[in-house]
Write a protein that holds these residues in place. Structure first.
Motif, PDB file in Angstrom:
ATOM      1  N   THR A  33      22.349 -38.051 -21.491  1.00 29.29           N
ATOM      2  CA  THR A  33      23.076 -39.221 -21.985  1.00 29.29           C
ATOM      3  C   THR A  33      22.357 -39.887 -23.160  1.00 29.29           C
ATOM      4  OG1 THR A  33      22.009 -40.607 -20.311  1.00 29.29           O
ATOM      5  CG2 THR A  33      24.158 -39.654 -19.750  1.00 29.29           C
ATOM      6  N   ARG A  34      21.194 -39.333 -23.495  1.00 30.37           N
ATOM      7  CA  ARG A  34      20.432 -39.766 -24.672  1.00 30.37           C
ATOM      8  C   ARG A  34      19.447 -38.648 -25.000  1.00 30.37           C
ATOM      9  NH1 ARG A  34      15.259 -41.405 -23.146  1.00 30.37           N
ATOM     10  NH2 ARG A  34      15.052 -42.124 -21.003  1.00 30.37           N
ATOM     11  N   ALA A  35      18.759 -38.774 -26.127  1.00 28.93           N
ATOM     12  CA  ALA A  35      17.768 -37.755 -26.501  1.00 28.93           C
ATOM     13  C   ALA A  35      16.611 -37.787 -25.503  1.00 28.93           C
ATOM     14  CB  ALA A  35      17.257 -38.017 -27.913  1.00 28.93           C
ATOM     15  N   LEU A  36      16.348 -36.640 -24.881  1.00 30.81           N
ATOM     16  CA  LEU A  36      15.303 -36.578 -23.857  1.00 30.81           C
ATOM     17  C   LEU A  36      14.018 -35.919 -24.358  1.00 30.81           C
ATOM     18  CD1 LEU A  36      17.473 -35.432 -20.830  1.00 30.81           C
ATOM     19  CD2 LEU A  36      16.527 -37.705 -21.232  1.00 30.81           C
ATOM     20  N   HIS A  37      14.112 -35.132 -25.395  1.00 32.25           N
ATOM     21  CA  HIS A  37      12.970 -34.369 -25.905  1.00 32.25           C
ATOM     22  C   HIS A  37      12.378 -33.502 -24.798  1.00 32.25           C
ATOM     23  CE1 HIS A  37      13.423 -36.853 -29.424  1.00 32.25           C
ATOM     24  NE2 HIS A  37      13.270 -37.932 -28.676  1.00 32.25           N
ATOM     25  N   GLU A  38      13.276 -32.870 -24.003  1.00 32.03           N
ATOM     26  CA  GLU A  38      12.820 -32.036 -22.908  1.00 32.03           C
ATOM     27  C   GLU A  38      12.130 -30.779 -23.426  1.00 32.03           C
ATOM     28  OE1 GLU A  38      16.006 -32.782 -23.749  1.00 32.03           O
ATOM     29  OE2 GLU A  38      17.382 -31.500 -22.622  1.00 32.03           O
ATOM     30  N   ARG A  39      11.170 -30.298 -22.641  1.00 27.78           N
ATOM     31  CA  ARG A  39      10.405 -29.097 -22.982  1.00 27.78           C
ATOM     32  C   ARG A  39      10.971 -27.870 -22.283  1.00 27.78           C
ATOM     33  NH1 ARG A  39       4.387 -31.019 -21.647  1.00 27.78           N
ATOM     34  NH2 ARG A  39       5.278 -30.767 -19.581  1.00 27.78           N
ATOM     35  N   GLY A  40      11.858 -28.108 -21.359  1.00 30.18           N
ATOM     36  CA  GLY A  40      12.450 -27.043 -20.573  1.00 30.18           C
ATOM     37  C   GLY A  40      13.195 -27.660 -19.406  1.00 30.18           C
ATOM     38  N   THR A  41      13.364 -26.884 -18.345  1.00 29.54           N
ATOM     39  CA  THR A  41      14.052 -27.391 -17.163  1.00 29.54           C
ATOM     40  C   THR A  41      13.279 -26.999 -15.898  1.00 29.54           C
ATOM     41  OG1 THR A  41      15.416 -25.403 -16.955  1.00 29.54           O
ATOM     42  CG2 THR A  41      16.343 -27.240 -18.226  1.00 29.54           C
ATOM     43  N   THR A  42      13.548 -27.715 -14.844  1.00 31.73           N
ATOM     44  CA  THR A  42      13.044 -27.379 -13.510  1.00 31.73           C
ATOM     45  C   THR A  42      14.241 -27.430 -12.571  1.00 31.73           C
ATOM     46  OG1 THR A  42      12.523 -29.665 -12.939  1.00 31.73           O
ATOM     47  CG2 THR A  42      10.766 -28.375 -13.964  1.00 31.73           C
ATOM     48  N   THR A  43      14.071 -26.921 -11.364  1.00 28.84           N
ATOM     49  CA  THR A  43      15.155 -26.985 -10.388  1.00 28.84           C
ATOM     50  C   THR A  43      14.632 -27.534  -9.063  1.00 28.84           C
ATOM     51  OG1 THR A  43      14.776 -24.721  -9.620  1.00 28.84           O
ATOM     52  CG2 THR A  43      16.396 -25.024 -11.386  1.00 28.84           C
ATOM     53  N   PHE A  44      15.545 -28.104  -8.311  1.00 25.93           N
ATOM     54  CA  PHE A  44      15.247 -28.505  -6.938  1.00 25.93           C
ATOM     55  C   PHE A  44      16.513 -28.269  -6.114  1.00 25.93           C
ATOM     56  CE2 PHE A  44      16.865 -32.288  -9.010  1.00 25.93           C
ATOM     57  CZ  PHE A  44      17.695 -32.869  -8.066  1.00 25.93           C
ATOM     58  N   THR A  45      16.340 -28.129  -4.822  1.00 28.31           N
ATOM     59  CA  THR A  45      17.465 -27.927  -3.911  1.00 28.31           C
ATOM     60  C   THR A  45      17.786 -29.245  -3.222  1.00 28.31           C
ATOM     61  OG1 THR A  45      16.747 -25.658  -3.534  1.00 28.31           O
ATOM     62  CG2 THR A  45      18.276 -26.588  -1.929  1.00 28.31           C
ATOM     63  N   PHE A  46      19.077 -29.533  -3.098  1.00 31.63           N
ATOM     64  CA  PHE A  46      19.488 -30.759  -2.407  1.00 31.63           C
ATOM     65  C   PHE A  46      20.508 -30.390  -1.336  1.00 31.63           C
ATOM     66  CE2 PHE A  46      20.974 -34.977  -1.579  1.00 31.63           C
ATOM     67  CZ  PHE A  46      19.830 -35.736  -1.760  1.00 31.63           C
ATOM     68  N   ARG A  47      20.307 -30.959  -0.125  1.00 24.47           N
ATOM     69  CA  ARG A  47      21.159 -30.668   1.025  1.00 24.47           C
ATOM     70  C   ARG A  47      21.559 -31.961   1.729  1.00 24.47           C
ATOM     71  NH1 ARG A  47      20.946 -25.272   2.301  1.00 24.47           N
ATOM     72  NH2 ARG A  47      19.342 -24.077   1.227  1.00 24.47           N
ATOM     73  N   ALA A  48      22.619 -31.891   2.541  1.00 17.51           N
ATOM     74  CA  ALA A  48      23.065 -33.036   3.342  1.00 17.51           C
ATOM     75  C   ALA A  48      23.184 -32.592   4.799  1.00 17.51           C
ATOM     76  CB  ALA A  48      24.406 -33.558   2.833  1.00 17.51           C
ATOM     77  N   PHE A  49      22.833 -33.498   5.696  1.00 21.33           N
ATOM     78  CA  PHE A  49      22.879 -33.218   7.128  1.00 21.33           C
ATOM     79  C   PHE A  49      23.588 -34.354   7.849  1.00 21.33           C
ATOM     80  CE2 PHE A  49      19.200 -31.009   5.464  1.00 21.33           C
ATOM     81  CZ  PHE A  49      19.277 -29.764   6.081  1.00 21.33           C
ATOM     82  N   SER A  50      24.165 -34.040   9.003  1.00 27.00           N
ATOM     83  CA  SER A  50      24.677 -35.081   9.897  1.00 27.00           C
ATOM     84  C   SER A  50      23.816 -35.043  11.153  1.00 27.00           C
ATOM     85  CB  SER A  50      26.154 -34.836  10.246  1.00 27.00           C
ATOM     86  OG  SER A  50      26.301 -33.675  11.024  1.00 27.00           O
ATOM     87  N   LYS A  51      23.682 -36.193  11.782  1.00 23.01           N
ATOM     88  CA  LYS A  51      22.868 -36.281  12.990  1.00 23.01           C
ATOM     89  C   LYS A  51      23.724 -36.880  14.091  1.00 23.01           C
ATOM     90  CE  LYS A  51      18.253 -37.397  14.458  1.00 23.01           C
ATOM     91  NZ  LYS A  51      16.974 -37.911  14.064  1.00 23.01           N
ATOM     92  N   GLU A  52      23.913 -36.118  15.151  1.00 22.97           N
ATOM     93  CA  GLU A  52      24.721 -36.565  16.276  1.00 22.97           C
ATOM     94  C   GLU A  52      23.984 -36.218  17.558  1.00 22.97           C
ATOM     95  OE1 GLU A  52      29.140 -35.857  18.190  1.00 22.97           O
ATOM     96  OE2 GLU A  52      28.602 -34.839  16.352  1.00 22.97           O
ATOM     97  N   SER A  53      23.794 -37.195  18.393  1.00 21.14           N
ATOM     98  CA  SER A  53      23.113 -37.009  19.684  1.00 21.14           C
ATOM     99  C   SER A  53      21.742 -36.351  19.498  1.00 21.14           C
ATOM    100  CB  SER A  53      23.970 -36.173  20.630  1.00 21.14           C
ATOM    101  OG  SER A  53      25.230 -36.768  20.814  1.00 21.14           O
ATOM    102  N   GLY A  54      21.029 -36.756  18.461  1.00 22.29           N
ATOM    103  CA  GLY A  54      19.693 -36.239  18.220  1.00 22.29           C
ATOM    104  C   GLY A  54      19.649 -34.861  17.586  1.00 22.29           C
ATOM    105  N   SER A  55      20.798 -34.258  17.377  1.00 21.98           N
ATOM    106  CA  SER A  55      20.857 -32.921  16.784  1.00 21.98           C
ATOM    107  C   SER A  55      21.243 -33.027  15.310  1.00 21.98           C
ATOM    108  CB  SER A  55      21.893 -32.083  17.541  1.00 21.98           C
ATOM    109  OG  SER A  55      22.031 -30.828  16.944  1.00 21.98           O
ATOM    110  N   ARG A  56      20.544 -32.271  14.470  1.00 18.80           N
ATOM    111  CA  ARG A  56      20.786 -32.309  13.030  1.00 18.80           C
ATOM    112  C   ARG A  56      21.535 -31.046  12.608  1.00 18.80           C
ATOM    113  NH1 ARG A  56      16.401 -33.053   8.185  1.00 18.80           N
ATOM    114  NH2 ARG A  56      16.610 -30.818   7.946  1.00 18.80           N
ATOM    115  N   LYS A  57      22.629 -31.216  11.840  1.00 16.30           N
ATOM    116  CA  LYS A  57      23.459 -30.102  11.409  1.00 16.30           C
ATOM    117  C   LYS A  57      23.731 -30.231   9.911  1.00 16.30           C
ATOM    118  CE  LYS A  57      27.924 -30.160  11.954  1.00 16.30           C
ATOM    119  NZ  LYS A  57      29.281 -30.244  12.424  1.00 16.30           N
ATOM    120  N   GLU A  58      23.568 -29.145   9.171  1.00 13.50           N
ATOM    121  CA  GLU A  58      23.825 -29.202   7.733  1.00 13.50           C
ATOM    122  C   GLU A  58      25.319 -29.301   7.449  1.00 13.50           C
ATOM    123  OE1 GLU A  58      21.768 -26.363   5.342  1.00 13.50           O
ATOM    124  OE2 GLU A  58      22.559 -27.232   3.505  1.00 13.50           O
TER     125      GLU A  58
END
Length: 167
Positions: A33-58
């Motif tokens: 959205t503006r000049a960043l002067h980036e040197r390259g890129t990196t990546t990361f993984t993003f996930r979402a989970f629900s928690k019901e009755s103490g159990s976690r499910k993606e």
């Protein structure tokens, strides 16, 4: 049949229940959205989970927005997200996801990936070669850390997630 013969099957079943959902979409690019002067890129993984009755499910398909100073993107979970690599000038970013009329925001702190990788290699030497490996690994990591050019260090965001409470 003896119980010890059932253990490998039980272990595989338990581990497969913890497996993360397959990421089937290509990496998500950011919009500058503006000049960043980036040197390259990196990546990361993003996930979402629900928690019901103490159990976690993606949960797949949760809409999210990445917002950083000078860049943003929109994606659905799970996703590999591309972020600009701008060195030590990297700023805190955030990801906000919405699920079942609830919004969750996760703050992403940039970290020095170069130094983290050097330290991880030293830790691997300790694990693989015991006390001597730990000593040699920590000396090597100290030398590598002090001899590197800090202006070329890569900064990135850790992979992360949000957890929603199921209603």
């Amino acid at each position: 049949m003896k119980l010890r013969h059932l253990f490998p099957f039980a272990a595989v079943a338990a581990l497969s229940a913890c497996a993360d959902a397959q990421i089937e979409q290509p990496p998500i690019a950011y919009n500058a959205t503006r000049a960043l002067h980036e040197r390259g890129t990196t990546t990361f993984t993003f996930r979402a989970f629900s928690k019901e009755s103490g159990s976690r499910k993606e949960i797949s398909g949760v809409p999210c927005k990445l917002q950083g100073q000078g860049f943003n993107s929109a994606f659905t979970t799970p996703a590999v997200v591309i972020a600009p690599e701008i060195g030590a000038k990297a700023q805190v970013a955030s990801v906000t996801c919405s699920y079942n009329e609830e919004a969750k925001t996760k703050v992403l702190e940039p970290y020095n990936k170069t130094v983290a990788d050097i330290n991880a290699n030293a830790n691997a030497a300790a694990v693989n070669h015991g006390l001597l490996g730990a000593l040699v690994g920590s000396i090597a990591a100290g030398v590598q850390t002090s001899r590197r050019d800090p202006s070329k260090d890569i900064y990135a965001y850790h992979s992360s997630s949000v957890v929603f409470a199921d209603n």
